[in-house]
Design an enzyme around this catalytic site. Structure first.
Site, PDB file in Angstrom:
ATOM      1  N   ASP A 194       5.773  24.101   0.969  1.00 25.80           N
ATOM      2  CA  ASP A 194       4.969  24.552   2.088  1.00 25.80           C
ATOM      3  C   ASP A 194       4.605  26.029   1.920  1.00 25.80           C
ATOM      4  O   ASP A 194       5.417  26.841   1.473  1.00 25.80           O
ATOM      5  CB  ASP A 194       5.770  24.350   3.377  1.00 25.80           C
ATOM      6  CG  ASP A 194       4.980  24.635   4.624  1.00 25.80           C
ATOM      7  OD1 ASP A 194       4.013  23.896   4.889  1.00 25.80           O
ATOM      8  OD2 ASP A 194       5.332  25.582   5.348  1.00 25.80           O
ATOM      9  N   GLU A 260       1.442  23.999  -1.602  1.00 28.56           N
ATOM     10  CA  GLU A 260       0.374  24.136  -0.620  1.00 28.56           C
ATOM     11  C   GLU A 260      -0.066  25.598  -0.569  1.00 28.56           C
ATOM     12  O   GLU A 260       0.724  26.477  -0.205  1.00 28.56           O
ATOM     13  CB  GLU A 260       0.845  23.709   0.767  1.00 28.56           C
ATOM     14  CG  GLU A 260      -0.198  23.942   1.844  1.00 28.56           C
ATOM     15  CD  GLU A 260       0.397  24.177   3.230  1.00 28.56           C
ATOM     16  OE1 GLU A 260      -0.204  23.693   4.200  1.00 28.56           O
ATOM     17  OE2 GLU A 260       1.446  24.846   3.341  1.00 28.56           O
TER      18      GLU A 260
END
Length: 535
Positions: A194, A260
């Site tokens: 993330d 990401e």
């Protein structure tokens, strides 16, 4: 031997909304295990689980308090092991969301001398009491929260309940690597990282250039907004950390990391290329470049071609939807003949892109954004930050399995988000029994991708076509597949020169050297020699 992830289709599961096994209204690991046969039937290679770790759930699990345990909301470590074993028995790889840039609480807040005093980013106030920099949180307001006990501010790029770890502290980096090792030792196949470009901040705490104002459409154009936040993300030290994490992964067999990149526009494509270049960094990366409102041939070409030019040896992952943005069938509705037509066009187009492919649960059902009443919303942070947009709950509502069952088979209790009739109409049981359904179409296109070497290994060559047509050829040494997509609601006819055959799923007609595509139509052309295509 070619790595499994090079051609993979990754299926994102949002555990809260996949399948509840206890009746508490929240999906869990045992529910996922129950539905893995369905996932495998799609033909995908891997599942990505959004966070399942111990958390106070201020941001639905993206605020982790224990990186090496399962939140009781989702089950236990034993439940995880059973789920992982069944997935592997079905030939599915499993990766989990690792939220490494921040945790759920400031463990170092009790004083300035405790063993973890420097594990988070602390800064003294300015003489007037204000934060030391002008950095903004991506959920609105300053990225600094004052702590009265220490008399200092701590950094939080997201919620105040998500303080940023200080990656300049080597003890923090070592601890993070240990958590990764814990899951790799347990048999996990890799990680979805993330906000991978947020690990390090500017050590000198310099203020950012003035940020552009974030209007009501910021969620549609730039999920994280504030493009001028240059000193609290995208720092050069990120590379060295990613290389250490990659070195750890390389000690195991068949591990994959996908990062990401929390940016939009060309910068996001550049970072994807930078972070995947060579063999010592991420295996692949994705960004929000295709998760916004842009729906034009030029946009998709810019994304793919930009990455290829920036990192010819890198690996992208392309997605149209996830848990943070409105579902693409709704998001691109202005360009659609119908929801059904957009779902098919998007599937055919995405599966033809060079790189790894990601799909989000329910996408294979042609699912649309759920229209929510204010009292039904839970994502209140996003509502505060994105005025006029009802947060992210609309894409997170539960999977619909059985149209005759309460809550469409998701739970026997009250679901944490509502299950509404427009979504129930797309239920799995209805589509399983329907010839030509979106669900069956997804299976067909995924199978076509997997069995056609041009789709999995072919290099991309772009064909110049007028709007609204996107066209390119995927080629191996001895075969060519031309992929053509009509991104408008108006039919188009193209003239072909050369010997071609329609192949795979398609919605066009080919006769006497002319290819006709209906609105949102598409076609795959098989040919052994070069062809010419013109309007």
């Amino acid at each position: 031997m070619r790595e499994w992830w090079r051609d993979a289709v990754i299926y994102q599961i949002y555990p809260r909304s996949f399948q509840d096994s206890t009746g508490d209204g929240v999906g869990d690991l045992n529910g996922i295990t129950r539905r893995l046969d369905y996932v495998a039937s799609l033909g995908v290679d891997c599942i990505w689980l959004s966070p399942i770790f111990t958390s106070p759930q201020a941001d639905m699990g993206y605020d982790v308090s224990d990186y090496t345990d399962i939140d009781p909301l989702f089950g236990s470590l034993e439940d995880f092991d059973r789920m992982l074993a069944k997935a592997h028995d079905l030939g599915l790889k499993v990766i989990t969301d690792q939220v490494l840039s921040h945790t759920s609480d400031v463990e170092s807040r009790k004083d300035r001398t405790n063993p973890k005093a420097d594990w988070y980013v602390w800064a003294d106030p300015k003489p007037d009491g204000s934060p030391t920099t002008n950095w903004h949180s991506h959920f609105g307001g300053p990225a600094w929260e004052f702590d009265a006990v220490r008399g200092q501010y701590y950094l939080h790029n997201f919620l105040a309940q998500q303080p940023d770890l200080n990656f300049h502290n080597p003890d923090v980096v070592d601890a993070i690597l240990e958590t990764a090792k814990f899951w790799l030792d347990r048999g996990l196949d890799g990680f979805r990282l993330d906000t991978v470009n947020y690990y390090f901040h500017d050590k000198n705490l310099r203020s950012n250039p003035a940020a552009k104002s974030a209007g009501p459409q910021v969620m549609a154009t730039d999920l994280y907004g504030m493009q001028n936040n240059i000193h609290n993300k995208n720092q050069p030290e990120n590379i060295a950390f990613l290389e250490r994490l990659r070195a750890l992964c390389d000690r195991y067999d068949d591990i994959m990391m996908v990062g990401e990149v929390g940016d939009m526009g060309q910068r996001s494509i550049d970072l994807m290329a930078e972070y995947t270049s060579g063999t010592k960094r991420l295996h692949m990366a994705y960004s929000f470049a295709m998760l916004g409102p842009d729906f034009s041939p030029a946009h998709f070409r810019r994304c793919i071609e930009g990455f290829q030019k920036g990192a010819p040896d890198g690996q992208p992952e392309w997605s149209f939807s996830n848990h943070d943005v409105p579902r693409h069938v709704t998001r691109w509705g202005a360009h659609a003949v119908s929801d059904d037509a957009m779902a098919r066009l998007a599937c055919a187009m995405l599966m033809s892109f060079e790189g790894t492919i990601g799909i989000y649960q329910g996408e294979e059902l042609g699912q649309t954004e759920t229209v929510m009443e204010f009292h039904e919303l839970t994502d209140l942070q996003a509502i505060r930050f994105w005025p006029g947009i009802k947060g992210r709950d609309g894409c997170r509502t539960p999977m619909v399995w059985d149209h005759t069952a309460p809550s469409a088979g998701f739970t026997t209790g009250t679901p944490w988000l509502p299950v509404k009739p427009p979504q129930v109409e797309n239920a799995v049981d209805l589509q399983e029994g329907q010839a030509g359904s979106i669900l069956r179409f997804y299976r067909d296109v995924i199978a076509f991708r997997k069995t056609n070497p041009c789709m999995t290994r072919g290099k991309t060559a772009w064909i110049k076509t007028p709007d609204p047509v996107l066209a390119f050829t995927r080629s191996t040494d001895d075969a060519h597949l031309t992929c053509i997509f009509n991104l408008s609601t108006t039919p188009v006819t193209l003239k072909l020169t050369g010997a071609v055959d329609l192949t795979g799923p398609h919605s066009g007609t080919l006769a006497k050297g002319k290819l006709t595509l209906p609105g949102n139509g598409f076609a795959f052309l098989d040919h052994s020699d070069a062809i010419k295509l013109r309007a």
